[in-house]
Design a protein around this motif. Structure first.
Motif, PDB file in Angstrom:
ATOM      1  N   GLU A   1       0.831  -1.210   0.000  1.00 26.51           N
ATOM      2  CA  GLU A   1       0.000   0.000   0.000  1.00 26.51           C
ATOM      3  C   GLU A   1       0.863   1.256   0.000  1.00 26.51           C
ATOM      4  O   GLU A   1       0.566   2.223  -0.719  1.00 26.51           O
ATOM      5  CB  GLU A   1      -0.919   0.002   1.224  1.00 26.51           C
ATOM      6  N   ALA A   2       1.926   1.257   0.791  1.00 26.19           N
ATOM      7  CA  ALA A   2       2.817   2.421   0.830  1.00 26.19           C
ATOM      8  C   ALA A   2       3.489   2.628  -0.520  1.00 26.19           C
ATOM      9  O   ALA A   2       3.602   3.770  -0.995  1.00 26.19           O
ATOM     10  CB  ALA A   2       3.873   2.240   1.928  1.00 26.19           C
ATOM     11  N   ASN A   3       3.925   1.523  -1.144  1.00 32.84           N
ATOM     12  CA  ASN A   3       4.530   1.639  -2.477  1.00 32.84           C
ATOM     13  C   ASN A   3       3.522   2.173  -3.486  1.00 32.84           C
ATOM     14  O   ASN A   3       3.862   3.018  -4.331  1.00 32.84           O
ATOM     15  CB  ASN A   3       5.065   0.279  -2.943  1.00 32.84           C
ATOM     16  N   GLU A   4       2.276   1.698  -3.404  1.00 36.88           N
ATOM     17  CA  GLU A   4       1.238   2.172  -4.322  1.00 36.88           C
ATOM     18  C   GLU A   4       0.960   3.657  -4.102  1.00 36.88           C
ATOM     19  O   GLU A   4       0.835   4.427  -5.066  1.00 36.88           O
ATOM     20  CB  GLU A   4      -0.043   1.348  -4.128  1.00 36.88           C
ATOM     21  N   GLU A   5       0.879   4.063  -2.820  1.00 38.75           N
ATOM     22  CA  GLU A   5       0.663   5.486  -2.527  1.00 38.75           C
ATOM     23  C   GLU A   5       1.823   6.331  -3.031  1.00 38.75           C
ATOM     24  O   GLU A   5       1.614   7.416  -3.588  1.00 38.75           O
ATOM     25  CB  GLU A   5       0.472   5.689  -1.021  1.00 38.75           C
ATOM     26  N   ALA A   6       3.044   5.834  -2.840  1.00 44.11           N
ATOM     27  CA  ALA A   6       4.216   6.571  -3.322  1.00 44.11           C
ATOM     28  C   ALA A   6       4.185   6.660  -4.841  1.00 44.11           C
ATOM     29  O   ALA A   6       4.479   7.728  -5.422  1.00 44.11           O
ATOM     30  CB  ALA A   6       5.503   5.884  -2.856  1.00 44.11           C
ATOM     31  N   HIS A   7       3.825   5.558  -5.499  1.00 43.44           N
ATOM     32  CA  HIS A   7       3.743   5.561  -6.956  1.00 43.44           C
ATOM     33  C   HIS A   7       2.689   6.557  -7.441  1.00 43.44           C
ATOM     34  O   HIS A   7       2.919   7.313  -8.388  1.00 43.44           O
ATOM     35  CB  HIS A   7       3.409   4.145  -7.445  1.00 43.44           C
ATOM     36  N   GLN A   8       1.535   6.553  -6.752  1.00 39.86           N
ATOM     37  CA  GLN A   8       0.481   7.497  -7.126  1.00 39.86           C
ATOM     38  C   GLN A   8       0.934   8.941  -6.879  1.00 39.86           C
ATOM     39  O   GLN A   8       0.632   9.824  -7.694  1.00 39.86           O
ATOM     40  CB  GLN A   8      -0.798   7.199  -6.340  1.00 39.86           C
ATOM     41  N   ALA A   9       1.654   9.162  -5.784  1.00 43.80           N
ATOM     42  CA  ALA A   9       2.152  10.519  -5.513  1.00 43.80           C
ATOM     43  C   ALA A   9       3.135  10.944  -6.601  1.00 43.80           C
ATOM     44  O   ALA A   9       3.097  12.094  -7.063  1.00 43.80           O
ATOM     45  CB  ALA A   9       2.823  10.571  -4.138  1.00 43.80           C
ATOM     46  N   VAL A  10       3.997  10.019  -7.021  1.00 40.60           N
ATOM     47  CA  VAL A  10       4.949  10.329  -8.093  1.00 40.60           C
ATOM     48  C   VAL A  10       4.193  10.622  -9.383  1.00 40.60           C
ATOM     49  O   VAL A  10       4.517  11.583 -10.106  1.00 40.60           O
ATOM     50  CB  VAL A  10       5.951   9.157  -8.275  1.00 40.60           C
ATOM     51  N   MET A  11       3.171   9.815  -9.664  1.00 36.02           N
ATOM     52  CA  MET A  11       2.387  10.028 -10.889  1.00 36.02           C
ATOM     53  C   MET A  11       1.680  11.391 -10.831  1.00 36.02           C
ATOM     54  O   MET A  11       1.664  12.132 -11.827  1.00 36.02           O
ATOM     55  CB  MET A  11       1.350   8.911 -11.067  1.00 36.02           C
ATOM     56  N   ARG A  12       1.093  11.727  -9.679  1.00 38.41           N
ATOM     57  CA  ARG A  12       0.427  13.034  -9.547  1.00 38.41           C
ATOM     58  C   ARG A  12       1.440  14.152  -9.722  1.00 38.41           C
ATOM     59  O   ARG A  12       1.151  15.161 -10.387  1.00 38.41           O
ATOM     60  CB  ARG A  12      -0.259  13.140  -8.184  1.00 38.41           C
ATOM     61  N   SER A  13       2.622  13.970  -9.156  1.00 36.24           N
ATOM     62  CA  SER A  13       3.659  15.001  -9.294  1.00 36.24           C
ATOM     63  C   SER A  13       4.081  15.151 -10.743  1.00 36.24           C
ATOM     64  O   SER A  13       4.244  16.279 -11.236  1.00 36.24           O
ATOM     65  CB  SER A  13       4.887  14.649  -8.445  1.00 36.24           C
ATOM     66  N   GLN A  14       4.256  14.021 -11.419  1.00 35.68           N
ATOM     67  CA  GLN A  14       4.638  14.085 -12.835  1.00 35.68           C
ATOM     68  C   GLN A  14       3.538  14.753 -13.664  1.00 35.68           C
ATOM     69  O   GLN A  14       3.823  15.561 -14.554  1.00 35.68           O
ATOM     70  CB  GLN A  14       4.917  12.671 -13.368  1.00 35.68           C
TER      71      GLN A  14
END
Length: 167
Positions: A100-113
């Motif tokens: 879940e933390a990895n998914e949240e981090a991935h989503q945060a990176v995607m939102r940032s991108q």
């Protein structure tokens, strides 16, 4: 005078002693020996019954001890199984939390991108507008007068210089 005595002589005292012995033996047997014998038999039976009862109790206690040892062994095994299951569950939960933390981090990176890309597009649009405005301004100045190529270069340099100061 010599007195000799034979090996066995009949004596009335001896006969009365034997009769007294037999009468006494009969009386004792009738009143005493039977009662003592019955008491000894009853006591022997009582002791044997007590020993049998103790033996039965000992066997029951031994069976219960074995049953309790089995239960304790079963409880220990069950405790080990519970601990093992808890460890497995903890690993599963830890893996889930990490995922879940990895998914949240991935989503945060995607939102940032995506945000960076939106900002880049907005900056490009802004730049295009400014370049368009500069081009219009430069064209307007060029239209104001008739110019030579040197003047044209000078106007463009001045427009670029003004644009740099505005930023």
């Amino acid at each position: 005078m010599k007195v000799t005595q034979g090996l066995f002589e009949f004596n009335w005292n001896f006969l009365f002693a034997i009769i007294t012995f037999l009468v006494l033996f009969g009386i004792l047997k009738h009143f005493f020996f039977e009662k003592v014998h019955n008491y000894m038999e009853a006591r022997s039976k009582s002791v044997q019954d007590t020993l049998d009862h103790a033996s039965k109790t000992s066997r029951k206690a031994e069976k219960k001890l074995k049953a309790y040892e089995k239960q304790i062994a079963g409880a220990e095994e069950e405790g080990r199984q519970i601990i093992q299951d808890a460890r497995k569950e903890a690993r599963v939960q830890a893996d889930r939390i990490v995922d879940e933390a990895n998914e949240e981090a991935h989503q945060a990176v995607m939102r940032s991108q995506q945000e960076i890309e939106r900002q880049q597009q907005a900056a490009r649009r802004q730049l295009r507008r400014e370049v368009g405005d500069l081009a219009v301004e430069a064209a307007g100045r060029i239209m104001e007068k008739e110019i030579t190529p040197e003047d044209h270069k000078e106007i463009i340099d001045k427009v670029l210089k003004d644009a740099g100061e505005k930023k």
